[in-house]
Design a protein around this motif. Structure first.
Motif, PDB file in Angstrom:
ATOM      1  N   ASP A  17      -0.463   5.965   7.601  1.00 37.71           N
ATOM      2  CA  ASP A  17       0.417   7.056   7.991  1.00 37.71           C
ATOM      3  C   ASP A  17      -0.376   8.364   7.976  1.00 37.71           C
ATOM      4  N   ALA A  18       0.055   9.313   8.793  1.00 33.75           N
ATOM      5  CA  ALA A  18      -0.693  10.564   8.920  1.00 33.75           C
ATOM      6  C   ALA A  18      -0.213  11.648   7.939  1.00 33.75           C
ATOM      7  N   VAL A 174      -0.672   1.502   5.047  1.00 32.50           N
ATOM      8  CA  VAL A 174      -0.861   2.367   3.876  1.00 32.50           C
ATOM      9  C   VAL A 174      -0.065   3.640   4.102  1.00 32.50           C
ATOM     10  N   THR A 175       0.846   3.944   3.191  1.00 34.81           N
ATOM     11  CA  THR A 175       1.707   5.106   3.346  1.00 34.81           C
ATOM     12  C   THR A 175       2.082   5.666   1.982  1.00 34.81           C
ATOM     13  N   ALA A 176       2.456   6.937   1.950  1.00 30.85           N
ATOM     14  CA  ALA A 176       2.941   7.566   0.730  1.00 30.85           C
ATOM     15  C   ALA A 176       4.459   7.716   0.749  1.00 30.85           C
ATOM     16  N   ALA A 181       7.160   2.404   4.052  1.00 31.22           N
ATOM     17  CA  ALA A 181       6.819   1.073   3.549  1.00 31.22           C
ATOM     18  C   ALA A 181       7.955   0.091   3.840  1.00 31.22           C
ATOM     19  N   ALA A 182       9.198   0.551   3.699  1.00 32.34           N
ATOM     20  CA  ALA A 182      10.343  -0.318   3.975  1.00 32.34           C
ATOM     21  C   ALA A 182      10.403  -0.684   5.453  1.00 32.34           C
ATOM     22  N   ASP A 214      -3.576   6.378  -5.556  1.00 31.96           N
ATOM     23  CA  ASP A 214      -4.004   7.178  -4.413  1.00 31.96           C
ATOM     24  C   ASP A 214      -4.361   6.235  -3.277  1.00 31.96           C
ATOM     25  N   LEU A 215      -4.876   6.780  -2.187  1.00 30.56           N
ATOM     26  CA  LEU A 215      -5.152   5.963  -1.002  1.00 30.56           C
ATOM     27  C   LEU A 215      -6.238   4.932  -1.277  1.00 30.56           C
ATOM     28  N   ALA A 216      -7.282   5.338  -1.985  1.00 31.45           N
ATOM     29  CA  ALA A 216      -8.393   4.424  -2.235  1.00 31.45           C
ATOM     30  C   ALA A 216      -7.942   3.221  -3.059  1.00 31.45           C
ATOM     31  N   GLU A 217      -7.183   3.469  -4.116  1.00 26.92           N
ATOM     32  CA  GLU A 217      -6.711   2.358  -4.948  1.00 26.92           C
ATOM     33  C   GLU A 217      -5.742   1.469  -4.179  1.00 26.92           C
ATOM     34  N   THR A 218      -4.904   2.058  -3.340  1.00 25.92           N
ATOM     35  CA  THR A 218      -3.962   1.270  -2.547  1.00 25.92           C
ATOM     36  C   THR A 218      -4.695   0.352  -1.582  1.00 25.92           C
TER      37      THR A 218
END
Length: 229
Positions: A17-18, A174-176, A181-182, A214-218
């Motif tokens: 996601d942006a 990958v999204t916050a 995500a749903a 964070d993004l890296a761990e995800t």
């Protein structure tokens, strides 16, 4: 058959996601101040923008992301915002900087052999500009031509899988955003949620397949999923 009836597997491609996932919106606050708009209204603007985008996704209608973003600015200010001030804020959306770990997350995915892409709302031109300015190693996807195919509508995710040449169940998201995500889960994607924005995953949605701080761990946790049998 429900998504991942036999359990999620390691993705073969990755879409991120942006806004507020790769590119935080917080730096826009100074543009609100410059436009004479209280910065506290920025959150209201973001919520208003998403509300209208979600409604248009259900109702149909040929509106662009910029149409909805500008309309939301006018609505929250009672149509008192000057055109020049409006331009200052909209221009800022193409000048956001990525999160500190964004490049590392994308490099990790690419080193593992995954094609990486970014999917935003309502067309890919602004995402393309953000990626060009930041130098992040990913490509921009359109996500459909208008709000009728905006996330979390299923068509946006399926279009991304088609563009990347993988079946939905092999595409990692990958999204916050919990709602994102749903939406990805409903379309059959392998979902990864980063907690850096919301802190806690929304209780109304099914849990993502992987999550990180964070993004890296995800990304690392998506890559740690079992390989397909």
């Amino acid at each position: 058959m429900p998504p991942h009836a036999h359990g999620p597997v390691r993705p073969a491609a990755l879409v991120l996601d942006a806004l507020d996932t790769l590119f935080p919106l917080g730096p826009l606050e100074w543009r609100f101040r410059e436009a004479g708009i209280p910065r506290v209204l920025m959150t209201r603007w973001c919520d208003h923008l998403l509300r209208d985008a979600f409604a248009l996704s259900l109702l149909g209608g040929e509106r662009t992301f910029e149409d909805v973003a500008r309309g939301s600015l006018r609505d929250i200010t009672g149509n008192q915002i000057a055109p020049a001030a409006e331009d200052v804020i909209i221009d800022g959306l193409a000048r956001l900087e990525p999160r500190p770990e964004a490049a590392r997350a994308l490099d990790t995915a690419r080193a593992a052999g995954l094609r990486t892409a970014v999917l935003g709302h309502g067309g890919g031109e602004r995402v393309r500009l953000l990626l060009e300015r930041s130098g992040l190693p990913a490509e921009a996807l359109t996500g459909g031509g208008g709000p009728t195919e905006w996330k979390p509508a299923e068509a946006a995710y399926l279009s991304a899988a088609h563009d990347l040449g993988v079946p939905p169940q092999r595409l990692g998201l990958v999204t916050a955003h919990g709602w994102d995500a749903a939406g990805g889960r409903r379309a059959g994607l392998v979902t990864g949620w980063s907690s850096h924005l919301e802190g806690r995953f929304p209780s109304v949605f099914p849990r993502p397949d992987a999550q990180g701080r964070d993004l890296a761990e995800t990304v690392e946790r998506l890559l740690a999923l079992p390989a397909p049998g």
